[in-house]
Every structure is written in structure tokens, then in C-alpha cells.
Design a protein around this motif. Structure first.
Motif, mmCIF file in Angstrom:
data_model
loop_
_atom_site.group_PDB
_atom_site.id
_atom_site.type_symbol
_atom_site.label_atom_id
_atom_site.label_comp_id
_atom_site.label_asym_id
_atom_site.label_seq_id
_atom_site.Cartn_x
_atom_site.Cartn_y
_atom_site.Cartn_z
ATOM 1 N N GLN A 1 0.818 -1.195 0.000
ATOM 2 C CA GLN A 1 0.000 0.000 0.000
ATOM 3 C C GLN A 1 0.863 1.262 0.000
ATOM 4 O OE1 GLN A 1 -2.710 -0.450 3.317
ATOM 5 N NE2 GLN A 1 -4.274 -1.346 2.003
ATOM 6 N N VAL A 2 1.975 1.211 0.726
ATOM 7 C CA VAL A 2 2.861 2.373 0.781
ATOM 8 C C VAL A 2 3.450 2.650 -0.600
ATOM 9 C CG1 VAL A 2 5.010 3.277 1.747
ATOM 10 C CG2 VAL A 2 3.388 2.097 3.229
ATOM 11 N N VAL A 3 3.926 1.604 -1.273
ATOM 12 C CA VAL A 3 4.501 1.769 -2.612
ATOM 13 C C VAL A 3 3.432 2.290 -3.576
ATOM 14 C CG1 VAL A 3 5.504 0.529 -4.577
ATOM 15 C CG2 VAL A 3 6.295 0.043 -2.261
ATOM 16 N N PHE A 4 2.228 1.748 -3.495
ATOM 17 C CA PHE A 4 1.131 2.209 -4.347
ATOM 18 C C PHE A 4 0.855 3.687 -4.100
ATOM 19 C CE2 PHE A 4 -3.354 3.194 -4.861
ATOM 20 C CZ PHE A 4 -3.568 2.810 -6.173
ATOM 21 N N ALA A 5 0.743 4.087 -2.823
ATOM 22 C CA ALA A 5 0.458 5.483 -2.477
ATOM 23 C C ALA A 5 1.562 6.412 -2.987
ATOM 24 C CB ALA A 5 0.284 5.628 -0.968
ATOM 25 N N LEU A 6 2.804 6.009 -2.823
ATOM 26 C CA LEU A 6 3.917 6.830 -3.315
ATOM 27 C C LEU A 6 3.868 6.968 -4.836
ATOM 28 C CD1 LEU A 6 6.850 5.550 -1.073
ATOM 29 C CD2 LEU A 6 5.793 7.816 -1.029
ATOM 30 N N ASN A 7 3.644 5.868 -5.524
ATOM 31 C CA ASN A 7 3.563 5.920 -6.989
ATOM 32 C C ASN A 7 2.423 6.818 -7.453
ATOM 33 O OD1 ASN A 7 5.780 4.319 -7.620
ATOM 34 N ND2 ASN A 7 4.594 2.421 -7.529
ATOM 35 N N GLN A 8 1.252 6.701 -6.845
ATOM 36 C CA GLN A 8 0.113 7.519 -7.236
ATOM 37 C C GLN A 8 0.380 9.003 -6.960
ATOM 38 O OE1 GLN A 8 -2.694 6.573 -8.953
ATOM 39 N NE2 GLN A 8 -1.477 4.726 -9.185
ATOM 40 N N THR A 9 1.008 9.287 -5.819
ATOM 41 C CA THR A 9 1.342 10.674 -5.482
ATOM 42 C C THR A 9 2.321 11.246 -6.504
ATOM 43 O OG1 THR A 9 0.976 10.240 -3.138
ATOM 44 C CG2 THR A 9 2.284 12.188 -3.695
ATOM 45 N N LEU A 10 3.323 10.469 -6.861
ATOM 46 C CA LEU A 10 4.296 10.925 -7.863
ATOM 47 C C LEU A 10 3.630 11.135 -9.224
ATOM 48 C CD1 LEU A 10 7.400 8.753 -6.946
ATOM 49 C CD2 LEU A 10 7.115 11.223 -6.626
ATOM 50 N N LEU A 11 2.733 10.224 -9.612
ATOM 51 C CA LEU A 11 2.019 10.387 -10.881
ATOM 52 C C LEU A 11 1.181 11.660 -10.882
ATOM 53 C CD1 LEU A 11 0.880 6.712 -11.595
ATOM 54 C CD2 LEU A 11 2.508 8.069 -12.931
ATOM 55 N N GLN A 12 0.510 11.943 -9.758
ATOM 56 C CA GLN A 12 -0.282 13.170 -9.666
ATOM 57 C C GLN A 12 0.598 14.405 -9.772
ATOM 58 O OE1 GLN A 12 -2.810 13.179 -6.207
ATOM 59 N NE2 GLN A 12 -3.968 11.390 -6.881
ATOM 60 N N GLN A 13 1.750 14.378 -9.109
ATOM 61 C CA GLN A 13 2.661 15.524 -9.157
ATOM 62 C C GLN A 13 3.219 15.720 -10.565
ATOM 63 O OE1 GLN A 13 3.190 17.827 -6.736
ATOM 64 N NE2 GLN A 13 1.539 16.700 -5.756
ATOM 65 N N GLU A 14 3.549 14.629 -11.238
ATOM 66 C CA GLU A 14 4.034 14.725 -12.617
ATOM 67 C C GLU A 14 2.953 15.296 -13.532
ATOM 68 O OE1 GLU A 14 5.335 10.753 -13.476
ATOM 69 O OE2 GLU A 14 7.151 10.962 -12.272
ATOM 70 N N SER A 15 1.707 14.881 -13.325
ATOM 71 C CA SER A 15 0.597 15.406 -14.135
ATOM 72 C C SER A 15 0.389 16.886 -13.885
ATOM 73 C CB SER A 15 -0.699 14.644 -13.823
ATOM 74 O OG SER A 15 -0.609 13.321 -14.274
ATOM 75 N N LEU A 16 0.525 17.310 -12.622
ATOM 76 C CA LEU A 16 0.412 18.734 -12.300
ATOM 77 C C LEU A 16 1.478 19.539 -13.028
ATOM 78 C CD1 LEU A 16 -0.304 18.918 -8.457
ATOM 79 C CD2 LEU A 16 -1.584 20.050 -10.265
ATOM 80 N N ARG A 17 2.717 19.073 -12.931
ATOM 81 C CA ARG A 17 3.826 19.800 -13.564
ATOM 82 C C ARG A 17 3.695 19.851 -15.076
ATOM 83 N NH1 ARG A 17 8.906 17.724 -9.945
ATOM 84 N NH2 ARG A 17 8.410 18.998 -8.131
ATOM 85 N N ALA A 18 3.156 18.782 -15.663
ATOM 86 C CA ALA A 18 3.018 18.725 -17.117
ATOM 87 C C ALA A 18 1.772 19.464 -17.599
ATOM 88 C CB ALA A 18 2.970 17.266 -17.572
ATOM 89 N N GLY A 19 0.933 19.899 -16.670
ATOM 90 C CA GLY A 19 -0.272 20.628 -17.035
ATOM 91 C C GLY A 19 -1.437 19.740 -17.447
#
Length: 109
Positions: A1-19
Motif C-alpha cells: 500500500q505504501v509503494v502504491f500510495a507513493l507511486n500515485q502521489t508521484l504520478l499526480q505531481q508529474e501530471s500537475l507539472r506537465a499541465g
């Protein structure tokens, strides 16, 4: 669950930065609505805006279940249990010092 949460958080941050993803409101929006006394605004109707939302329709079923488990855990631990602890502490102080005045401030979360 921790790895999943970290991956999802990183994906969201990457999407934010990419617009590809935008936050529906800014910190300035929160301050403006708070200062105007507009606490019923759609901005303040979210249960927990500070916690990333891992649940989305694009996830496979097994990952969606994991996301729901994490969301439930965060909501229980970071909101409900925190509110219970704060409520007990306030109640205890008021009962212990009935002749004193207090000022309590609570966050919108």
C-alpha cells in the motif's frame, strides 16, 4: 500500500507539472473564501483536501480496492481520530478549568 500510495502521489505531481491535471482551487482561493466568511463554499465541502485522492476510474479493479483502503485509512486516522482527540482535549480543559476563558482555533480540514 505504501509503494502504491507513493507511486500515485508521484504520478499526480508529474501530471500537475506537465499541465495535464489542475488543482480546482489555489491557496489564495482558500484564503479569499475564508476571509469572506464563505465556509459553505464548494472549496470547504471536501472531507480532506490535504490528502491526495488515489481513487480514479482509470485504475484496474485491484488497484482501485487498494486506493479505497488507503483513502479510508487516511480519513479515519487523519480526520476522524484527530477530531476525537481534539474534542477530548478541549472538553478536559473546559472541565478542569471551568472559571478560565479559552480560545480554540481549528483548521478547515
Amino acid at each position: 500500500q505504501v509503494v502504491f500510495a507513493l507511486n500515485q502521489t508521484l504520478l499526480q505531481q508529474e501530471s500537475l507539472r506537465a499541465g495535464r491535471f489542475q488543482i480546482p482551487y489555489t491557496t489564495e482561493d482558500l484564503i479569499k473564501h475564508y476571509n469572506c466568511g464563505d465556509l459553505s463554499s464548494i472549496i470547504f465541502n471536501h472531507d480532506t483536501p490535504q490528502v491526495p485522492n488515489f481513487i480514479n476510474a482509470t485504475l484496474p479493479v485491484h488497484e482501485r480496492i487498494t486506493a479505497q483502503e488507503i483513502d479510508s485509512y487516511f480519513r479515519q486516522e487523519l480526520i476522524y481520530k484527530r477530531n476525537e482527540r481534539m474534542g477530548r482535549r478541549v472538553k478536559d480543559l473546559l472541565e478542569e478549568y471551568p472559571d478560565k476563558s479559552f480560545f480554540f482555533a481549528f483548521g478547515a480540514g
